[in-house]
Motif scaffolding. Structure first.
Motif, PDB file in Angstrom:
ATOM      1  N   ALA B  55      39.993  18.142  32.729  1.00  0.00           N
ATOM      2  CA  ALA B  55      40.004  19.326  33.582  1.00  0.00           C
ATOM      3  C   ALA B  55      40.997  20.360  33.063  1.00  0.00           C
ATOM      4  N   ALA B  56      42.100  19.861  32.538  1.00  0.00           N
ATOM      5  CA  ALA B  56      43.142  20.780  32.076  1.00  0.00           C
ATOM      6  C   ALA B  56      42.662  21.623  30.903  1.00  0.00           C
ATOM      7  N   ALA B  57      41.700  21.088  30.157  1.00  0.00           N
ATOM      8  CA  ALA B  57      41.205  21.819  29.008  1.00  0.00           C
ATOM      9  C   ALA B  57      40.195  22.890  29.425  1.00  0.00           C
ATOM     10  N   ALA B  58      39.648  22.762  30.642  1.00  0.00           N
ATOM     11  CA  ALA B  58      38.644  23.719  31.102  1.00  0.00           C
ATOM     12  C   ALA B  58      39.317  25.021  31.529  1.00  0.00           C
ATOM     13  N   PRO B  59      38.584  26.145  31.490  1.00  0.00           N
ATOM     14  CA  PRO B  59      39.178  27.400  31.944  1.00  0.00           C
ATOM     15  C   PRO B  59      39.518  27.328  33.438  1.00  0.00           C
ATOM     16  N   PRO B  60      40.530  28.071  33.884  1.00  0.00           N
ATOM     17  CA  PRO B  60      40.980  27.943  35.280  1.00  0.00           C
ATOM     18  C   PRO B  60      39.915  28.331  36.302  1.00  0.00           C
ATOM     19  N   GLY B  69      17.614  39.342  34.100  1.00  0.00           N
ATOM     20  CA  GLY B  69      17.241  40.617  33.475  1.00  0.00           C
ATOM     21  C   GLY B  69      18.397  41.601  33.432  1.00  0.00           C
ATOM     22  N   ASP B  70      18.091  42.875  33.700  1.00  0.00           N
ATOM     23  CA  ASP B  70      19.100  43.931  33.591  1.00  0.00           C
ATOM     24  C   ASP B  70      20.268  43.690  34.526  1.00  0.00           C
ATOM     25  N   TYR B  71      19.988  43.053  35.653  1.00  0.00           N
ATOM     26  CA  TYR B  71      21.035  42.871  36.646  1.00  0.00           C
ATOM     27  C   TYR B  71      21.745  41.523  36.529  1.00  0.00           C
ATOM     28  N   GLU B  72      21.356  40.731  35.545  1.00  0.00           N
ATOM     29  CA  GLU B  72      22.041  39.443  35.387  1.00  0.00           C
ATOM     30  C   GLU B  72      23.517  39.698  35.104  1.00  0.00           C
ATOM     31  N   ARG B  73      24.378  38.946  35.769  1.00  0.00           N
ATOM     32  CA  ARG B  73      25.790  39.126  35.463  1.00  0.00           C
ATOM     33  C   ARG B  73      26.612  37.864  35.659  1.00  0.00           C
ATOM     34  N   THR B  74      27.788  37.926  35.045  1.00  0.00           N
ATOM     35  CA  THR B  74      28.691  36.783  35.094  1.00  0.00           C
ATOM     36  C   THR B  74      29.792  37.067  36.102  1.00  0.00           C
ATOM     37  N   LEU B  75      30.102  36.065  36.908  1.00  0.00           N
ATOM     38  CA  LEU B  75      31.239  36.159  37.827  1.00  0.00           C
ATOM     39  C   LEU B  75      32.268  35.109  37.428  1.00  0.00           C
ATOM     40  N   GLY B  76      33.498  35.327  37.821  1.00  0.00           N
ATOM     41  CA  GLY B  76      34.542  34.335  37.541  1.00  0.00           C
ATOM     42  C   GLY B  76      35.110  34.490  36.143  1.00  0.00           C
ATOM     43  N   GLU B  77      35.536  33.378  35.570  1.00  0.00           N
ATOM     44  CA  GLU B  77      36.120  33.336  34.215  1.00  0.00           C
ATOM     45  C   GLU B  77      37.394  34.167  34.112  1.00  0.00           C
ATOM     46  N   GLU B  78      38.067  34.369  35.233  1.00  0.00           N
ATOM     47  CA  GLU B  78      39.299  35.158  35.207  1.00  0.00           C
ATOM     48  C   GLU B  78      40.489  34.268  34.834  1.00  0.00           C
ATOM     49  N   ALA B 261      38.101  26.292  41.495  1.00  0.00           N
ATOM     50  CA  ALA B 261      37.887  26.918  40.188  1.00  0.00           C
ATOM     51  C   ALA B 261      36.545  27.656  40.102  1.00  0.00           C
ATOM     52  N   PHE B 262      36.246  28.461  41.116  1.00  0.00           N
ATOM     53  CA  PHE B 262      34.973  29.184  41.146  1.00  0.00           C
ATOM     54  C   PHE B 262      35.202  30.609  41.636  1.00  0.00           C
ATOM     55  N   PRO B 263      34.286  31.526  41.280  1.00  0.00           N
ATOM     56  CA  PRO B 263      34.410  32.872  41.852  1.00  0.00           C
ATOM     57  C   PRO B 263      34.242  32.826  43.371  1.00  0.00           C
ATOM     58  N   THR B 264      34.821  33.805  44.061  1.00  0.00           N
ATOM     59  CA  THR B 264      34.782  33.814  45.530  1.00  0.00           C
ATOM     60  C   THR B 264      33.781  34.855  46.032  1.00  0.00           C
ATOM     61  N   ILE B 265      33.349  34.665  47.261  1.00  0.00           N
ATOM     62  CA  ILE B 265      32.580  35.706  47.934  1.00  0.00           C
ATOM     63  C   ILE B 265      33.325  36.091  49.209  1.00  0.00           C
ATOM     64  N   THR B 266      33.401  37.405  49.481  1.00  0.00           N
ATOM     65  CA  THR B 266      34.110  37.888  50.665  1.00  0.00           C
ATOM     66  C   THR B 266      33.194  38.830  51.445  1.00  0.00           C
ATOM     67  N   PHE B 267      33.478  38.984  52.730  1.00  0.00           N
ATOM     68  CA  PHE B 267      32.668  39.854  53.576  1.00  0.00           C
ATOM     69  C   PHE B 267      33.565  40.877  54.256  1.00  0.00           C
ATOM     70  N   ALA B 268      33.254  42.157  54.058  1.00  0.00           N
ATOM     71  CA  ALA B 268      33.984  43.201  54.780  1.00  0.00           C
ATOM     72  C   ALA B 268      33.489  43.168  56.217  1.00  0.00           C
TER      73      ALA B 268
END
Lengths: 262, 450
Positions: B55-60, B69-78, B261-268
């Motif tokens: 786990a320590a070797a994996a990105p945080p 398609g055009d809207y495909e995107r990556t989240l996280g990896e920060e 260790a995952f991107p978050t989702i928030t709601f205004a």
């Protein structure tokens, strides 16, 4: 950079006399002078003039803390004297020091935990100062693991890789620099590192120049703290400058003054 | 390996048996930390130790792909807590919600409105990139219908907001190939929801009641062998969201805490667009992988949110520039207005622009975003280069009836060469932009007649 002012040491004649005569004045004078110069801790060592007893250490701590707010580094091998100092000390004291010798750690580290104190850990054991960085790092690791097992946070631990004078033990200095680098990687968060700086230049010519040159080099590889002459203006200037170059402090034109005010 | 000697040592059996070839477990730990030994050398190492080391070797923070398609995107990896330490890498996804309780026509209208939220700002396209369909009707059939209408009317990324497994399953029949985010697996439905996400290979949001329950639930979902996850601590109140977002990011970066260790989702959750915008901006600045708005669909309201995102995710290591080698009009310049030459470093450019009291032309020369003196010292602001750009890439010659270029007094030294190469007269202006007001008011008339 945490600066531990070295001047309140019975080895110096004025302090030795003051302790012998129980005269607080010279001690308090040096306490103020060192704090004003930028010292964060004040080392307190009874010295050879009187017996290193709990009463004297207690008196020293009280005299110092009556005059300044700075914490004291209790510099003695006498465990009872350490405990006496801790009892009267306000805030978080520093214990100077333990080695990696098991019985030594056994007597010192419980006090560190109990009083939430800081402690200097010398990277050596009873066989003396190691020659190479590898052995120094291994000794440091023993202290780190032991402190951690006792719940002492790494930021309270100051590993001293032990510098020796460059005129007689020249090959040690690069090993010390390497040790600092390695020690910073042993744990996360890393323990602090500290040097008894004046050792590097003992009986050398240009002592102050050697001191500040080595200190800047050590800072570049991760030194966090130093026991040194806080009233050496050039030394403090060098430290303040190194902090700027290492991007530890934000630059401003008056950085030399700002460093002393921190 | 990523772990420190101390962390490794604590996970070793501490038998000091020497079978690994090292005298003590401590020595072995130190070798492992420096990648000079392999864990396989230890005969008694536990599975837990193996996992921790891997786990320590994996990105945080894991990277999650969403959309196609055009809207495909990556989240996280920060990797950072503060952008000035390096940069923030993957922009927060901005979503607007559409309720399935509305009728078909209203849904269509709202999606059209959302689909228009694309802007161009400083040469870049910024837009709302996601639509969250919410299952307010509590009816699986209406949800599927709504999702279908939304999917037919926009190519943007879809978020399926329903805790009803059947509703999600039905909706996925029509949109699974769009790789939508499923929201959400909860304590009550996680086993089935994870199954559905797995079958459709879609990212799955895990929603806890608070940070503790989130960590437990994320671990349970991971135990089901699914790690294509987005996480939600369940907070809706702005101060709690801020606190949770901060804890999640810090635990990931500082402590390598794997359940987060995952991107978050928030709601205004604001009741007015103004409140929502303030909340969304806060969440964008504070680590949100996705922020969902529900009240806000107006162009004028979304532009500031998207501008915040663009600015926060701008790479601070790269100098910010303005579009170079073109004539910019300040005020309403005419054929007698001054022509000021500067660089395309935004700090320099806007310092000049901000000091111009009245009508003028500014031409920012492409200096790779370096300041005037830096560019001059690096040979990026010479007479020959400026002459070529002014004469060949701009139409400034057609716009003014004088032949004077104004440069900063700091680079007066280039004026001879610039005159020679360009055929324009060079006026050496003030050294600092703050002198431009005085220059234009008191000197420009004379220069023009000279």
């Amino acid at each position: 950079m945490i600066i531990i002012g070295e001047r309140i040491n019975g080895m110096f004649n004025d302090i030795g006399e003051a302790i012998k005569n129980e005269d607080p004045e010279p001690i308090q004078e040096w306490a103020v002078k060192q704090v004003e110069a930028g010292a964060d801790y004040l080392d307190a060592n009874v010295g050879p003039a009187v017996e290193d007893s709990p009463e004297v250490m207690k008196w020293l701590v009280e005299v110092i803390q009556d005059e300044v707010d700075a914490p004291v580094a209790l510099d003695t091998t006498n465990v009872d004297a350490i405990e006496a100092g801790l009892e009267v000390h306000e805030g978080s004291a520093m214990i100077n020091s333990t080695t990696a010798q098991p019985e030594k750690m056994e007597s010192i580290l419980p006090l560190v935990a109990e009083y939430d104190a800081n402690v200097i850990g010398l990277a050596m054991d009873k066989s003396g100062v190691p020659k190479d960085a590898e052995t120094r790092t291994a000794k440091a690791m023993e202290i780190i693991a032991n402190a951690d097992a006792r719940g002492i946070p790494m930021e309270n631990l100051f590993i001293d890789p032990l510098i020796l004078p460059v005129n007689v033990a020249q090959d040690h200095a690069p090993e010390v620099l390497e040790t600092i680098q390695r020690v910073k990687k042993l744990a996360d968060p890393a323990p602090n590192t500290v040097l008894g700086l004046s050792n590097v230049s003992q009986n050398c010519n240009n002592m102050k120049l050697i001191n500040r040159t080595f200190l800047v080099m050590a800072m570049a590889v991760g030194l966090d703290s130093v026991i040194a002459e806080a009233n050496d203006e050039d030394l403090i200037d060098a430290v303040a400058t190194a902090e700027i170059v290492l991007n530890n402090d934000v630059y401003c034109d008056s950085f030399l003054n700002q460093f002393r005010k921190k | 390996m990523g772990l420190s000697s101390l962390e490794i040592y604590k996970k070793l059996p501490q038998t000091n048996c020497g079978d690994c070839g090292h005298p003590t477990c401590m020595a072995f730990a130190m070798q492992l930390a420096e990648d000079k030994a392999s864990l396989d050398e230890c005969p008694d190492v536990s599975d837990e130790a193996r996992e921790a080391l891997a786990a320590a070797a994996a990105p945080p923070i894991t990277d999650i792909t969403i959309g196609v398609g055009d809207y495909e995107r990556t989240l996280g990896e920060e990797t950072e807590i503060f952008r000035h330490d390096k940069t923030f890498f993957n922009e927060t996804g901005v979503a607007i919600s559409v309720s399935d309780a509305a009728d078909a026509e209203a849904i269509e209208e709202r999606v059209e409105q959302i689909d228009q939220l694309t802007f161009e700002r400083v040469g870049q396209v910024i837009e709302v990139d996601m639509v969250a369909v919410t299952n307010d009707s509590d009816d699986a059939a209406s949800f599927k219908e709504a999702v279908e209408i939304v999917a037919d009317n926009t190519d943007r990324i879809l978020i399926l907001v329903s805790e009803d497994v059947e509703a999600v399953e039905n909706a996925l029949e029509v949109v699974a190939d769009r790789n939508p985010l499923i929201y959400a697996a909860t304590e009550d439905n996680y086993e089935e929801m994870t199954e559905v996400a797995k079958e459709n290979e879609c990212p799955l949001a895990v929603k806890g009641e608070d940070l503790n329950s989130l960590a437990e639930l994320a671990e349970k979902v991971k135990d089901l062998d699914y790690e294509n996850l987005v996480i939600d601590s369940g907070a809706r109140n702005a101060s709690q969201v801020l606190a949770d977002q901060t804890v999640i990011r810090r635990k990931c970066i500082n402590d390598k805490f794997r359940p987060f260790a995952f991107p978050t989702i928030t709601f205004a959750s604001g009741e007015t667009p103004a409140q929502e915008i303030a909340q969304a901006s806060t969440y964008i600045a504070k680590y949100a992988g996705i922020v969902v708005l529900s009240e806000t669909v107006e162009l004028s309201e979304m532009l500031p949110v998207l501008t915040v995102r663009q600015n926060i995710y701008n790479d601070p290591r790269v100098p910010v520039t303005v579009e170079p080698n073109q004539v910019n009009e300040i005020g309403e310049p005419d054929e007698k207005s001054p022509v000021i030459i500067t660089t395309n470093f935004s700090l320099t450019y806007y310092s000049v622009e901000g000091e111009i009291p009245s009508d003028a032309y500014i031409i920012p020369i492409d200096t790779d975003g370096t300041s005037l003196l830096t560019a001059w010292a690096a040979d990026k602001f010479g007479g020959k280069k400026i002459a070529e750009i002014v004469n060949e890439e701009t139409d400034i010659g057609d716009r003014v009836d004088h032949n004077k270029l104004t440069i900063s007094g700091h680079v007066a030294v280039i004026s001879g060469k610039l005159e020679e190469e360009s055929g324009w007269d060079v006026v050496v202006g003030p050294r600092e932009a703050s002198g431009l007001t005085n220059f234009i008011a008191n000197r420009w008339e004379d220069e023009l007649e000279a």
